[in-house]
Design an enzyme around this catalytic site. Sequence first.
Site, mmCIF file in Angstrom:
data_model
loop_
_atom_site.group_PDB
_atom_site.id
_atom_site.type_symbol
_atom_site.label_atom_id
_atom_site.label_comp_id
_atom_site.label_asym_id
_atom_site.label_seq_id
_atom_site.Cartn_x
_atom_site.Cartn_y
_atom_site.Cartn_z
ATOM 1 N N ASP A 100 36.291 40.779 -39.146
ATOM 2 C CA ASP A 100 35.778 39.888 -40.177
ATOM 3 C C ASP A 100 34.583 39.153 -39.583
ATOM 4 O O ASP A 100 34.699 38.496 -38.543
ATOM 5 C CB ASP A 100 36.877 38.903 -40.588
ATOM 6 C CG ASP A 100 36.450 37.945 -41.675
ATOM 7 O OD1 ASP A 100 35.524 37.153 -41.438
ATOM 8 O OD2 ASP A 100 37.055 37.974 -42.761
ATOM 9 N N HIS A 124 40.026 37.579 -37.339
ATOM 10 C CA HIS A 124 39.518 36.569 -38.279
ATOM 11 C C HIS A 124 39.439 35.227 -37.565
ATOM 12 O O HIS A 124 40.328 34.863 -36.786
ATOM 13 C CB HIS A 124 40.503 36.483 -39.454
ATOM 14 C CG HIS A 124 40.082 35.631 -40.602
ATOM 15 N ND1 HIS A 124 39.985 34.257 -40.528
ATOM 16 C CD2 HIS A 124 39.744 35.960 -41.891
ATOM 17 C CE1 HIS A 124 39.617 33.768 -41.691
ATOM 18 N NE2 HIS A 124 39.458 34.788 -42.541
ATOM 19 N N GLU A 178 43.475 42.367 -38.962
ATOM 20 C CA GLU A 178 42.189 41.685 -39.117
ATOM 21 C C GLU A 178 41.936 40.697 -37.986
ATOM 22 O O GLU A 178 42.800 39.880 -37.650
ATOM 23 C CB GLU A 178 42.186 40.947 -40.460
ATOM 24 C CG GLU A 178 40.895 40.250 -40.793
ATOM 25 C CD GLU A 178 40.925 39.635 -42.176
ATOM 26 O OE1 GLU A 178 39.897 39.093 -42.608
ATOM 27 O OE2 GLU A 178 41.983 39.693 -42.845
#
Length: 430
Positions: free
Chosen positions: A318, A288, A286
């Site tokens: 994200d 992020h 991810e």
Amino acid sequence: MLEFPVIQGQGFRNVVEDGRVTGFSFRLRNPNYRGGPGSMLDGVEVVVDGERIPDHVPLWTLQGRTFTLDELRASTDVRWQLDEPATITVPKPGGLSTGVHHIEVTIFLRRSYIPPLIARTRFRAEAQRVIVPPAPEGGIKYGVSTYSYTGDVNTSMTLEDVFAEIADLGATGIEILGEGNIANYPSPDPAWVDAWHGLVQKYGLTPTNFGSWVDTTRYNGRDLTAEEGAEQLQLDLRLAKELGFTSVRPKFGVISWDLDPHPIWQETVERSLDLAAELDVVICPEIHTPTPIKHPVTQGYVEFIEKSGTEHFKLLIDTGIFNTEVIVDTSEEVDGDGEEIPPHLRPLAVPMSDFVEVLPYTHFIQAKFVEIDDDLHDLHVPWAQIIPTLLDNGWSGYLSSEYEGRREPGRGRDQVRRQHALIRSLVQGS
């Protein structure tokens, strides 16, 4: 289970007949302490955005049958049970506009055990509810992460309630957290697995992304080895495949505020790629906040993809990395680095040009957000930039709603509906 408010969130939609919008409908929970025959219902007065609908106009649907008020008063073989919602349909050519609406209802019930002069009892309720347009066909797919309902799941919502909620708003994908949603993780009973597949089939949803953790600090006094990390990742790959998921997001332990992953990440993935290919499940680290796209962490993942040539390791983006405003009200308190606003709540405002560069390496997008107001304006995420970028670049993967705002009961359900109304409106407008 029914939602606690009398005016339910599920079921609030425009009614389409022969291709025309002829009105709108919503569901009510019986506000009394007992069920009763339809003949003792005496109407419902509806006020929507200040417009009053007389109590003889709405239609009542109970136990699969639809009645006018006069027909309901004459009925004796249909009941409004406490565990069954009543659907109220209001004829209104064109229906209601996409977005947030204020609804007030007064439900009239006759009660035999109360003196005649006051036996016609009023139950009043009001709420804000969201009209979500149908999902546009083709291109972007629409999903929801169970994380959006944190606090509600296991208290006021069962896993089936989550499925029902996602299906009701017209999304098709369900994203889960392995350790958050699987009973007896990591070894669910066969009966639970069968029930899971039954829910997938019943509600017509597609399992999308499986949230996983590689907890590098699991043991006090030492970090995980790459071999141990691979064992954890491979366990989740197999479990994800068993449940029908096509990707796994391994949340590796980090060693800095830039979210540099623990050094075992690469060997952990290398040890697991053959299994991922065998299962046809994509491993998706991810990206992020506070890590942007133009950063050694993200670029390191991209270089790994290019050098390995694998199709089973890609990025998960994200959308919190696109925030343009500081977040001051979130669901999770994390101490920062001594400054007033911790790094993960500061706006990165990653430009769309950076996003375009990594889209070819991106498998999944978590549509992170914190608050959407009554005018369908996201206070942080620039969807008016993100949606055209995805459309212009032919994105046909999932946008999976991930609400991370305040956790008052039911708020996540309302906010996810607002986000879908916003995103779908932008897609239709484009």
